[in-house]
Design a protein around this motif. Structure first.
Motif, PDB file in Angstrom:
ATOM      1  N   LYS A 421       0.828  -1.198   0.000  1.00  0.00           N
ATOM      2  CA  LYS A 421       0.000   0.000   0.000  1.00  0.00           C
ATOM      3  C   LYS A 421       0.866   1.253   0.000  1.00  0.00           C
ATOM      4  N   VAL A 422       0.340   2.337  -0.530  1.00  0.00           N
ATOM      5  CA  VAL A 422       1.100   3.586  -0.631  1.00  0.00           C
ATOM      6  C   VAL A 422       1.570   4.046   0.745  1.00  0.00           C
ATOM      7  N   SER A 423       0.687   3.955   1.752  1.00  0.00           N
ATOM      8  CA  SER A 423       1.054   4.418   3.092  1.00  0.00           C
ATOM      9  C   SER A 423       2.212   3.597   3.668  1.00  0.00           C
ATOM     10  N   VAL A 424       2.244   2.306   3.377  1.00  0.00           N
ATOM     11  CA  VAL A 424       3.326   1.431   3.827  1.00  0.00           C
ATOM     12  C   VAL A 424       4.594   1.732   3.036  1.00  0.00           C
ATOM     13  N   LYS A 425       4.446   1.935   1.744  1.00  0.00           N
ATOM     14  CA  LYS A 425       5.609   2.235   0.890  1.00  0.00           C
ATOM     15  C   LYS A 425       6.327   3.489   1.370  1.00  0.00           C
ATOM     16  N   LEU A 426       5.572   4.522   1.746  1.00  0.00           N
ATOM     17  CA  LEU A 426       6.185   5.764   2.224  1.00  0.00           C
ATOM     18  C   LEU A 426       7.044   5.515   3.465  1.00  0.00           C
ATOM     19  N   GLN A 427       6.526   4.681   4.382  1.00  0.00           N
ATOM     20  CA  GLN A 427       7.288   4.392   5.594  1.00  0.00           C
ATOM     21  C   GLN A 427       8.541   3.576   5.283  1.00  0.00           C
ATOM     22  N   TYR A 428       8.418   2.606   4.394  1.00  0.00           N
ATOM     23  CA  TYR A 428       9.603   1.831   3.989  1.00  0.00           C
ATOM     24  C   TYR A 428      10.655   2.739   3.358  1.00  0.00           C
ATOM     25  N   MET A 429      10.206   3.643   2.494  1.00  0.00           N
ATOM     26  CA  MET A 429      11.153   4.541   1.822  1.00  0.00           C
ATOM     27  C   MET A 429      11.833   5.480   2.810  1.00  0.00           C
ATOM     28  N   ASP A 430      11.075   5.976   3.791  1.00  0.00           N
ATOM     29  CA  ASP A 430      11.667   6.825   4.835  1.00  0.00           C
ATOM     30  C   ASP A 430      12.772   6.083   5.574  1.00  0.00           C
ATOM     31  N   ASN A 431      12.550   4.800   5.829  1.00  0.00           N
ATOM     32  CA  ASN A 431      13.520   4.035   6.619  1.00  0.00           C
ATOM     33  C   ASN A 431      14.721   3.590   5.801  1.00  0.00           C
ATOM     34  N   ILE A 432      14.542   3.381   4.517  1.00  0.00           N
ATOM     35  CA  ILE A 432      15.695   3.139   3.640  1.00  0.00           C
ATOM     36  C   ILE A 432      16.574   4.388   3.628  1.00  0.00           C
ATOM     37  N   ARG A 433      15.929   5.539   3.507  1.00  0.00           N
ATOM     38  CA  ARG A 433      16.665   6.810   3.563  1.00  0.00           C
ATOM     39  C   ARG A 433      17.380   6.955   4.905  1.00  0.00           C
ATOM     40  N   TRP A 434      16.692   6.583   5.982  1.00  0.00           N
ATOM     41  CA  TRP A 434      17.277   6.706   7.315  1.00  0.00           C
ATOM     42  C   TRP A 434      18.545   5.865   7.454  1.00  0.00           C
ATOM     43  N   ILE A 435      18.494   4.610   7.012  1.00  0.00           N
ATOM     44  CA  ILE A 435      19.658   3.732   7.153  1.00  0.00           C
ATOM     45  C   ILE A 435      20.875   4.353   6.477  1.00  0.00           C
ATOM     46  N   ARG A 436      20.673   4.892   5.281  1.00  0.00           N
ATOM     47  CA  ARG A 436      21.788   5.505   4.547  1.00  0.00           C
ATOM     48  C   ARG A 436      22.301   6.757   5.265  1.00  0.00           C
ATOM     49  N   GLU A 437      21.374   7.578   5.759  1.00  0.00           N
ATOM     50  CA  GLU A 437      21.769   8.811   6.437  1.00  0.00           C
ATOM     51  C   GLU A 437      22.430   8.522   7.789  1.00  0.00           C
ATOM     52  N   ALA A 438      21.919   7.504   8.492  1.00  0.00           N
ATOM     53  CA  ALA A 438      22.483   7.159   9.805  1.00  0.00           C
ATOM     54  C   ALA A 438      23.939   6.755   9.674  1.00  0.00           C
ATOM     55  N   ALA A 439      24.247   5.959   8.654  1.00  0.00           N
ATOM     56  CA  ALA A 439      25.640   5.557   8.436  1.00  0.00           C
ATOM     57  C   ALA A 439      26.495   6.767   8.075  1.00  0.00           C
ATOM     58  N   ARG A 440      25.945   7.640   7.234  1.00  0.00           N
ATOM     59  CA  ARG A 440      26.710   8.810   6.784  1.00  0.00           C
ATOM     60  C   ARG A 440      26.965   9.779   7.929  1.00  0.00           C
ATOM     61  N   HIS A 441      26.009   9.911   8.842  1.00  0.00           N
ATOM     62  CA  HIS A 441      26.138  10.862   9.953  1.00  0.00           C
ATOM     63  C   HIS A 441      26.802  10.245  11.189  1.00  0.00           C
ATOM     64  N   ARG A 442      27.221   8.992  11.091  1.00  0.00           N
ATOM     65  CA  ARG A 442      27.963   8.325  12.170  1.00  0.00           C
ATOM     66  C   ARG A 442      27.252   8.445  13.522  1.00  0.00           C
ATOM     67  N   LEU A 443      26.055   7.912  13.561  1.00  0.00           N
ATOM     68  CA  LEU A 443      25.224   8.054  14.754  1.00  0.00           C
ATOM     69  C   LEU A 443      25.448   6.972  15.795  1.00  0.00           C
ATOM     70  N   VAL A 444      26.312   6.009  15.504  1.00  0.00           N
ATOM     71  CA  VAL A 444      26.578   4.958  16.488  1.00  0.00           C
ATOM     72  C   VAL A 444      27.379   5.532  17.652  1.00  0.00           C
ATOM     73  N   VAL A 445      26.839   5.359  18.854  1.00  0.00           N
ATOM     74  CA  VAL A 445      27.546   5.705  20.098  1.00  0.00           C
ATOM     75  C   VAL A 445      27.430   4.488  21.005  1.00  0.00           C
ATOM     76  N   GLY A 446      28.571   3.930  21.419  1.00  0.00           N
ATOM     77  CA  GLY A 446      28.525   2.718  22.221  1.00  0.00           C
ATOM     78  C   GLY A 446      28.452   1.497  21.340  1.00  0.00           C
ATOM     79  N   SER A 447      27.493   0.626  21.620  1.00  0.00           N
ATOM     80  CA  SER A 447      27.380  -0.643  20.896  1.00  0.00           C
ATOM     81  C   SER A 447      27.077  -0.414  19.416  1.00  0.00           C
ATOM     82  N   GLN A 448      27.413  -1.409  18.611  1.00  0.00           N
ATOM     83  CA  GLN A 448      27.163  -1.346  17.163  1.00  0.00           C
ATOM     84  C   GLN A 448      25.686  -1.668  16.918  1.00  0.00           C
ATOM     85  N   ALA A 449      24.871  -0.624  16.900  1.00  0.00           N
ATOM     86  CA  ALA A 449      23.418  -0.785  16.890  1.00  0.00           C
ATOM     87  C   ALA A 449      22.785   0.019  15.775  1.00  0.00           C
TER      88      ALA A 449
END
Length: 616
Positions: A421-449
Motif C-alpha cells: 500500500k502507498v502508506s506502507v511504501k512511504l514508511q519503507y522509503m523513509d527508513n531506507i533513507r534513514w539507514i543511509r543517512e544514519a551511516a553517513r552521519h555516524r550516529l553509532v555511540v557505544g554498541s554497534q546498533a
C-alpha cells in the motif's frame, strides 16, 4: 584496573575496593530529596547493608549514611568498578551460555560513559533512568549471568537480582520488573521515598531493560515525526526552506538538531543551558550557535531564501523566539498558521496542571487544544504496525553492522518491489533513507546498533535475514533484537503512546502487560515490565524485550513467533478501539495467517440509537 573475569566473580569484599567517592569532572545525577524520617533512614541503611557480610558492615555503614545524607540515595560509590565500562565483544565475557554474555554486553553499554547520562549513579538517560539502584546489584547481576545455564532464569526486582531459578530452555533467561508499586501508592512523592529505601527503581524505558542504544533512537524517531508532519500539515515530501522551531538540546532533546539536518529543513532550537548548547555544537549536531535574537532571525531568513539545510542553536528561552509566555505564544502562532504539536513528555498535560490555556472544549481527558505528536502524526503509523525496531551486533565490529544495514535495506526494497500500500511504501522509503543517512552521519555511540521503524512483516523478514547471515558466518557473532518500549504494543500511556485511543481504555494497561507476558511465552530471551517512562512515574506502564539471534533454526522460529505477537497485539487493540488503519491491517493479517483470529468491532452507524436509548 579490573578485568571482565574479576567483574563476574561477585562482590569484591576481601579486600574491599578503595572508596574513591564521586568522580570529579563527570556529570552527576541531581541530589534527591526523599524527606525520610529517622526510622526510614535506618531502614534505607539496613537495606543497603544486607548485601554485605557483618565483618564489613561497620566500615560501610558510615559512608552509606553519608551518601544518603548528601545525595538522597545510597549508590555505593566505593563499588563503582575500576574498569573501562563499555560493550565488550561477546567472546570476551566469561559465561556458560552466549545469551548471558549478550545480556552483559547490553548492560555494560547502558553504563558506558559515552552513552550514560550519569554513569556513576547508574543512570542511562532521562535524568533518572536507572540500570540498577546501586553498584552491589550490578556486581551480583554480572556474577549470576556468568554462571547462568540454559535451564535457569535470572529474576530482577527493580534492580535487585533475586537469584537464578530453575526453568526450561524455552523460557526467558531474564525477567525484569521495575517500579511495580501498588497503584494507590504510585505517586511521585512515594517514589522518592521508596527509591531512597532501595526497594524500587525508575527504569525509564530502555535503561532498566538494558536495551538503550544511545542517541540514534531519538534522532530516528524525530526524523520520522518531522517527515510525517510535513505530509500531514504541509502536504509535501521536500522540506527545503521549511522551518522547524523547537527547544531543548540537553539529553534526548539534543536529537532535534541532527534530525533537522537529516530531513533537510531549517531547525532553530532554543536552549537556556549554555553548556548543553556548546556540547551539541562541539559534537557537530548544531551547525551554528548565537545568543542574539536579531542574528537568529536574520540567519533564519537567509536560510529560507537560499533553502539551506541548517541547524541553528539559540542561547535563550524559546518564549523569546515566540513572543511572551510559551503557551500564550503557541496560541498566537497557531492563529498565524503555524502548526504546533506536543513532542515533549506530556508537555500539554503539565501545562494544564500549571493552569495554562490548553483546554479543548467538549473533549475527552486525553485531548487538549493542540494534539500530541502521537494523536496527529505517529498514531496512524503505530496503527499500521510500524515502530522502533532495533538490533545490536554483539561482535562490536562495525562491519557486522554494515552487513545488517545492507540486509535491512534489501528486505525493505524487495517488499516495495513486491507491491505494498502507498502508506506502507512511504514508511519503507523513509527508513531506507534513514539507514543511509544514519551511516553517513555516524550516529553509532557505544554498541554497534541500528534502529528503524518497521511493521510486522518487515521486522520478521529482517530478523530472518540477519539470522541466516549469522548461520553462514557473514555476521561473526550473535545479534540482539529489541525495540524501544515506545512502540505499537509496548506502552500504555494515555498522554503519549495511547493518546489516540478514544474508547475510554487509554487509561488501562492490559496491552503492555499482555505484551510482556506474550513475549515471554513466545521465545524472548528476556522481558521487562516498567512503571513510568517518558511521561513520568505513575503515568504509564511499558515493557520491552531482548531476543538473541544465534543463527540456529530455533532462533528463527522464536523470532517469527515472538515478533508477530509483539506487533499484532497493539494493532488488534487499536483496531478494537475504532482505528480504521489498524482494522485494515488486522483483516489483511488474518487473511494471510489462519492461526490469527481476532474479534472485529462493529460500528454504531446511527447515532440516534444512542440518543434515543439515553432518553429512556
Amino acid at each position: 584496573m579490573s578485568s571482565l573475569q574479576a567483574l563476574c566473580s561477585g562482590l569484591p569484599l576481601r579486600p574491599l575496593p578503595e572508596n574513591r567517592g564521586r568522580q570529579a569532572g563527570v556529570p552527576h545525577a541531581p541530589v534527591r530529596t526523599p524527606s525520610l524520617s529517622p526510622v526510614e533512614k535506618q531502614l534505607a541503611l539496613r537495606n543497603a547493608l544486607r548485601y554485605f557480610p557483618p565483618d564489613v558492615q561497620e566500615l560501610l555503614a558510615p559512608e552509606f549514611a553519608q551518601e544518603l545524607q548528601l545525595y538522597g540515595h545510597i549508590y555505593m560509590y566505593r563499588f563503582c568498578p575500576d574498569i573501562e565500562m563499555r560493550a565488550y565483544p561477546i567472546e570476551q565475557y566469561p559465561c556458560q551460555t552466549k545469551v548471558a554474555a549478550a545480556i552483559m554486553h547490553m548492560i555494560m553499554n547502558n553504563l558506558d560513559p559515552a552513552v550514560a547520562q550519569f554513569p556513576q549513579e547508574l543512570v542511562t538517560y532521562g535524568g533518572n533512568g536507572q540500570v540498577f539502584s546501586n553498584w552491589a546489584q550490578f556486581w551480583l547481576t554480572m556474577f549470576y549471568l556468568s554462571k547462568m545455564t540454559e535451564e535457569q532464569t535470572l529474576v530482577m526486582y527493580s534492580g535487585h537480582p533475586l537469584g537464578l531459578f530453575p526453568s526450561s530452555r524455552s523460557a526467558p533467561r531474564l525477567v525484569i520488573t521495575n517500579g511495580m508499586v501498588i497503584p494507590n501508592y504510585s505517586s511521585r512523592t512515594e517514589y522518592e521515598k521508596l527509591f531512597a529505601l532501595g526497594v524500587t527503581m525508575y527504569g525509564q524505558m530502555t535503561a532498566g531493560s538494558y536495551c538503550y542504544i544511545g542517541p540514534q533512537g531519538i534522532v530516528h524517531g524525530t526524523v520520522l515525526t518531522v517527515l510525517n508532519a510535513a505530509r500531514r500539515y504541509l502536504g509535501i515530501e521536500d522540506l527545503a526552506g521549511k522551518v522547524f522551531v523547537t527547544s531543548g538540546l540537553g539529553g534526548m532533546s539534543g536529537a532535534q538538531a541532527k534530525a533537522a539536518v537529516i530531513v533537510g529543513c531549517i531547525g532553530v532550537i532554543a536552549e537556556v543551558d549554555k553548556a548543553a548548547l556548546e556540547k551539541r555544537h562541539r559534537q557537530g549536531w548544531l551547525m551554528e550557535v548565537t545568543d542574539s535574537l536579531d542574528r537568529c532571525i536574520q540567519r533564519l531568513r537567509e536560510a529560507r531564501k537560499k533553502k539551506e539545510v541548517l541547524s541553528l542553536g539559540y542561547h535563550g528561552n524559546v518564549v523569546a523566539l515566540c513572543l511572551r509566555r510559551q503557551v500564550s505564544a503557541i496560541n498566537r502562532l497557531a492563529e498565524e498558521k503555524f502548526f504546533f504539536w506536543d513532542y515533549g513528555n506530556a508537555f500539554l498535560l503539565e501545562a494544564q496542571r500549571a493552569g495554562a490555556d490548553v483546554e479543548k472544549k467538549g473533549a475527552g481527558r486525553t485531548e487538549f487544544r493542540y494534539p500530541s505528536y502521537v494523536q496527529h502524526i505517529m498514531g496512524d503509523i503505530f496503527s499500521q504496525g510500524f515502530g522502533p525496531f532495533r538490533w545490536v551486533c554483539t561482535s562490536g565490529d562495525p562491519q557486522d553492522l554494515a552487513v545488517t544495514d545492507e540486509l535491512a535495506t534489501s528486505v525493505l526494497e524487495e517488499a516495495i518491489a513486491d507491491g505494498v500500500k502507498v502508506s506502507v511504501k512511504l514508511q519503507y522509503m523513509d527508513n531506507i533513507r534513514w539507514i543511509r543517512e544514519a551511516a553517513r552521519h555516524r550516529l553509532v555511540v557505544g554498541s554497534q546498533a541500528r534502529i528503524l521503524y518497521s511493521d510486522q512483516k518487515g521486522r520478521v523478514a529482517i530478523a530472518v535475514a540477519i539470522n541466516q547471515a549469522i548461520a553462514c558466518r557473514r555476521i561473526k557473532a550473535p545479534v540482539v533484537l529489541s525495540r524501544d518500549h515506545h512502540d505499537v504494543s509496548g506502552t500504555d500511556s494515555p498522554f503519549r503512546e495511547t493518546s489516540n485511543i478514544y474508547d475510554g481504555s487509554a487509561f488501562c494497561a492490559d496491552m503492555a502487560v499482555q505484551n510482556f507476558v506474550g513475549d515471554a511465552c513466545r521465545g524472548a530471551t528476556w522481558v521487562a515490565l516498567h512503571n513510568g517512562g517518558g511521561v513520568g512515574w505513575g503515568e504509564v506502564i511499558n515493557g520491552g524485550f531482548g531476543l538473541v539471534l544465534d543463527g540456529t533454526p530455533e532462533a528463527e522460529g522464536r523470532a517469527r513467533l515472538m515478533l508477530s505477537w509483539d506487533v499484532s497485539n497493539g494493532v488488534a487493540r487499536r483496531c478494537w478501539s475504532g482505528n480504521q488503519k489498524a482494522y485494515e491491517i488486522i483483516c489483511q493479517t488474518m487473511q494471510e495467517n489462519s492461526t490469527l483470529v481476532v474479534t472485529l468491532p462493529h460500528k454504531v452507524e446511527d447515532e440516534r440509537v444512542l440518543q434515543q436509548a439515553l432518553q429512556l
